[in-house]
Design an enzyme around this catalytic site. Structure first.
Site, PDB file in Angstrom:
ATOM      1  N   GLY A 188       0.857  -1.121  -0.179  1.00  0.00           N
ATOM      2  CA  GLY A 188       0.011  -0.104   0.095  1.00  0.00           C
ATOM      3  C   GLY A 188       0.968   1.274  -0.070  1.00  0.00           C
ATOM      4  O   GLY A 188       1.467   1.471  -1.067  1.00  0.00           O
ATOM      5  N   GLY A 190       3.522   1.579   2.181  1.00  0.00           N
ATOM      6  CA  GLY A 190       4.789   1.116   2.619  1.00  0.00           C
ATOM      7  C   GLY A 190       5.151   1.592   3.973  1.00  0.00           C
ATOM      8  O   GLY A 190       6.278   2.049   4.402  1.00  0.00           O
ATOM      9  N   PHE A 259       0.599   9.103   3.598  1.00  0.00           N
ATOM     10  CA  PHE A 259       1.164   7.955   2.857  1.00  0.00           C
ATOM     11  C   PHE A 259       0.598   6.786   2.841  1.00  0.00           C
ATOM     12  O   PHE A 259       0.741   5.904   1.768  1.00  0.00           O
ATOM     13  CB  PHE A 259       2.675   7.839   2.913  1.00  0.00           C
ATOM     14  N   SER A 260      -0.373   6.341   3.796  1.00  0.00           N
ATOM     15  CA  SER A 260      -0.811   4.828   3.928  1.00  0.00           C
ATOM     16  C   SER A 260      -2.004   4.795   3.127  1.00  0.00           C
ATOM     17  O   SER A 260      -2.895   5.975   2.876  1.00  0.00           O
ATOM     18  CB  SER A 260      -1.088   4.568   5.345  1.00  0.00           C
ATOM     19  N   THR A 261      -2.816   3.777   2.841  1.00  0.00           N
ATOM     20  CA  THR A 261      -3.738   3.410   2.057  1.00  0.00           C
ATOM     21  C   THR A 261      -4.919   2.823   2.929  1.00  0.00           C
ATOM     22  O   THR A 261      -4.847   2.037   3.880  1.00  0.00           O
ATOM     23  CB  THR A 261      -3.226   2.531   0.753  1.00  0.00           C
ATOM     24  N   THR A 268      -4.367  -3.967   8.605  1.00  0.00           N
ATOM     25  CA  THR A 268      -3.447  -4.232   9.874  1.00  0.00           C
ATOM     26  C   THR A 268      -4.666  -3.674  11.100  1.00  0.00           C
ATOM     27  O   THR A 268      -3.939  -3.666  12.054  1.00  0.00           O
ATOM     28  CB  THR A 268      -2.682  -2.819   9.823  1.00  0.00           C
ATOM     29  N   SER A 271      -6.030   2.416  13.391  1.00  0.00           N
ATOM     30  CA  SER A 271      -6.747   3.181  14.382  1.00  0.00           C
ATOM     31  C   SER A 271      -6.337   4.565  13.899  1.00  0.00           C
ATOM     32  O   SER A 271      -5.206   4.667  13.620  1.00  0.00           O
ATOM     33  CB  SER A 271      -6.399   3.029  15.688  1.00  0.00           C
ATOM     34  N   GLY A 324      -5.186 -12.702   1.316  1.00  0.00           N
ATOM     35  CA  GLY A 324      -5.782 -12.225   0.246  1.00  0.00           C
ATOM     36  C   GLY A 324      -5.216 -10.620  -0.249  1.00  0.00           C
ATOM     37  O   GLY A 324      -4.503 -10.201   0.784  1.00  0.00           O
ATOM     38  N   TYR A 530       1.029   4.643  23.876  1.00  0.00           N
ATOM     39  CA  TYR A 530       2.350   5.047  23.031  1.00  0.00           C
ATOM     40  C   TYR A 530       3.628   5.123  23.724  1.00  0.00           C
ATOM     41  O   TYR A 530       3.588   5.985  24.556  1.00  0.00           O
ATOM     42  CB  TYR A 530       2.346   6.407  21.912  1.00  0.00           C
TER      43      TYR A 530
END
Length: 612
Positions: A188, A190, A259-261, A268, A271, A324, A530
């Site tokens: 996606g 990366g 940047f994420s998809t 994943t 959240s 998948g 975190y």
């Protein structure tokens, strides 16, 4: 009279904050409509670090730290307090000792399956075998992976990168991969921080990285039902920009939003920062379409709920590319909020701030985002303030110091801060602010102004850039997260921090390991926490191994304190060794059984979650 003087000084400080011009574009004013999205080219992105090629923290000719580039509102700004803070807080660091990354990287030769390449020709939008393009698809963004990019290499990387244009092409590519025994790795944005994209070194078959970003269409939107069917390769920032043009929003905003998809979020169980209002990805996903080596998983209806036995859609959530390739996601939408308001609250110490957070969650009053930082993170945030007007900065600093230490009686080395983001219609936001700030006042919290809240939210986008900056001065650092019941939060924070510091001492590191923490997403029964940790690795033999050992020991402590293996980063290969303990041996066998049914030849052979 004393309270009135205190209030007047606090109001003055907030006006000074606004005058200082801290208004990031990403968080500007009260407008909720996203800016138009312009996708970056490959050359505009770093191959050996986070984000844009032109963006980074560097030391200028005056010895002060500046953010380069032009992608952010603070680009080009000087941060005069940042270097003194880093040098005072990080034992062993020297900004005069630069550790440059390698300019090129030695890569292993490709393994090519020519029968597959001939068979797949014309059944994709783009294909590349260039090794530098392949290495861009060989990693995520753990500290270990970035270290290897900057100073080492990878034993195994994808041999080919293919960009499909539609679901049918993805299914065809998987069918051919099964026929010719080729490994497919969905890709996606990366941005993974679990080593989920690291290719198994023992893999002798050809590895194809299937880059999904050309599949970024909004296939349809149902305004009446507030549903949308979106292809999985769309990047978060693009999705919000395009929905915003329709007067709609999705609301899922992870730190990697630029940047994420969408497909990566589903893969994943992600959240976002605004989870409190909009929900996690599992709350927002109505339906997912998936191509597998044995065929397509699909569903005939997009309904709010159904009772038809165990939900295979939920199995796909968090499957991390081993079952998948996610191609389309039907999601919940919301009308674009009328208004957006930022805020910040200072508390005398972390425990007091925690008690405030707990009560807000108990009364279900949490705004879109509410995050509590410990003292170290608070001080770092204060240090990343751009220079605007030196005289004004001095007046503001002295006013803040006097207010906090003289009237509020705060210890600057103990206090913490909470940042807030409110979204919704104007009346609802005003009412929520009133209730949240009333709870804060009950715990002695002091409003720190909208500008401070905006800056705190903006700095989320800078964390990975700061990590890369640290590498240049021998600092290896990373974050990890967990979720934990409310009763265990404070104990977990203290014990994990102590474990990290003690681990560094036991390994004989020459400099102290620093560790800080924050509370992020809130739930009825607990919260996400975190941790950030790092150390100076100058003169340390095999720093990646020692860093990984410290992280593993911290994870053991998290689990011992009742925390989860991960709240939203996932498992990948980095945390796979704890999976049996986490889901039980029987649970692992169930996962293996599903894997065997959907992928009998291990075509999706990236080896995340479970061993095959």
């Amino acid at each position: 009279m004393e309270d009135q003087r205190m209030q007047r000084l606090n109001t003055t400080i907030q006006h000074l904050n606004v005058s200082a011009g801290i208004q990031p574009d990403e968080c500007s004013g009260h407008s909720t409509r996203p800016a138009p999205y312009i996708p970056p080219t490959e050359k505009e992105l770093k191959w050996n670090g986070w984000g844009y090629e032109d963006t980074g923290f560097v030391v200028n000719d005056d010895g002060r730290i500046v953010l380069t580039g032009n992608k952010y509102s603070l680009s080009g700004k000087v941060f005069p307090k940042f270097r003194p803070f880093i040098e005072s807080q990080m034992e062993g660091i020297s900004v005069d000792e630069y550790n440059p990354p390698q300019e090129t990287i030695e890569l292993p030769p490709p393994i090519l399956n020519h029968e597959f390449l001939r068979a797949v020709e014309g059944k994709y939008a783009r294909m590349e075998t260039d090794r530098m393009i392949c290495v861009r698809h060989a990693h995520g963004h753990t500290a270990q992976e970035i270290y290897n990019l900057r100073y080492g290499t990878f034993e195994r990387i994808p041999d080919v990168v293919i960009w499909p244009a539609c679901h049918e092409q993805v299914q065809t590519i998987l069918d051919l991969a099964s026929q010719y025994n080729v490994v497919i790795v969905p890709f996606g944005g990366g941005t993974s921080v679990t080593e989920a994209l690291v290719c198994p070194t023992e893999e002798k078959r050809m590895i194809v990285s299937l880059d999904m970003k050309m599949m970024n269409r909004i296939k349809w939107v149902d305004r009446e039902s507030l549903l949308g069917c979106i292809e999985a390769g769309i990047v978060g920032k693009e999705l919000e920009a395009r929905l915003g043009m329709m007067g709609l929003c999705f609301g899922h905003e992870p730190d990697s939003h630029e940047f994420s998809t969408l497909g990566g979020w589903v893969a994943t169980r992600a959240s976002g920062m605004k989870k409190n209002k909009y929900g996690n990805i599992e709350d927002l996903m109505i339906h997912v379409k998936v191509a597998t080596p044995v065929g397509t998983i699909d569903r005939t209806c997009n309904v709010p709920r159904l009772s038809v036995g165990p939900d295979i859609q939920q199995v796909i959530l968090g499957s991390e590319g081993i079952l998948g390739v996610i191609t389309e996601v039907t999601i919940k939408l919301q009308p674009l909020p009328q208004t957006r308001a930022y805020g910040a609250i200072a508390f005398k110490d972390f425990e007091t701030g925690f008690n405030f957070m707990r009560e807000v969650a108990l009364k279900r009053l949490q705004p879109a985002s509410l995050r509590l930082m410990d003292n170290q993170q608070f001080q770092m945030g204060q240090s990343i303030t751009p220079e605007e007007n030196p005289k004004l900065e001095y007046v503001k600093h002295e006013a803040q110091r006097m207010f906090l230490t003289h009237w509020a009686k705060f210890d600057l080395n103990e206090m913490c801060a909470c940042t807030a983001l409110f979204e919704g219609d104007e009346d609802a936001v005003a009412l929520q602010q009133k209730k949240v700030y009333a709870i804060a006042a009950k715990y002695g919290g002091i409003k720190a102004g909208e500008a401070s809240g905006m800056k705190g939210y903006f700095l989320t986008y800078m964390i990975a850039y700061l990590r890369d900056y640290g590498f240049g001065y021998w600092l290896i650092g990373e974050s990890f997260e967990t979720s934990v019941p409310w009763a265990n939060v404070l104990t977990l924070c203290r014990r994990v921090q102590q474990r990290v510091i003690r681990s560094g001492e036991e390994k004989g590191l020459p400099y102290k390991v620093e560790c800080s923490y924050r509370v992020t997403q809130l739930y009825d029964t607990g919260a996400a926490v975190y941790f950030y940790f790092g150390f100076i690795f100058r003169g340390v033999e095999d720093p990646v191994r020692k860093f990984s050992e410290i992280e593993a020991e911290a994870r053991d402590e998290v689990l011992a304190c009742g925390g989860s293996l991960s709240h939203h980063h996932g498992v990948g290969k980095l945390r796979k060794s704890w999976m049996t303990k986490t889901v039980s041996p029987v649970g692992i066998e169930v996962l293996k059984g599903i894997k065997k049914t959907l992928d009998p030849n291990n075509i999706l052979g990236i080896q995340n979650l479970i061993d095959i």
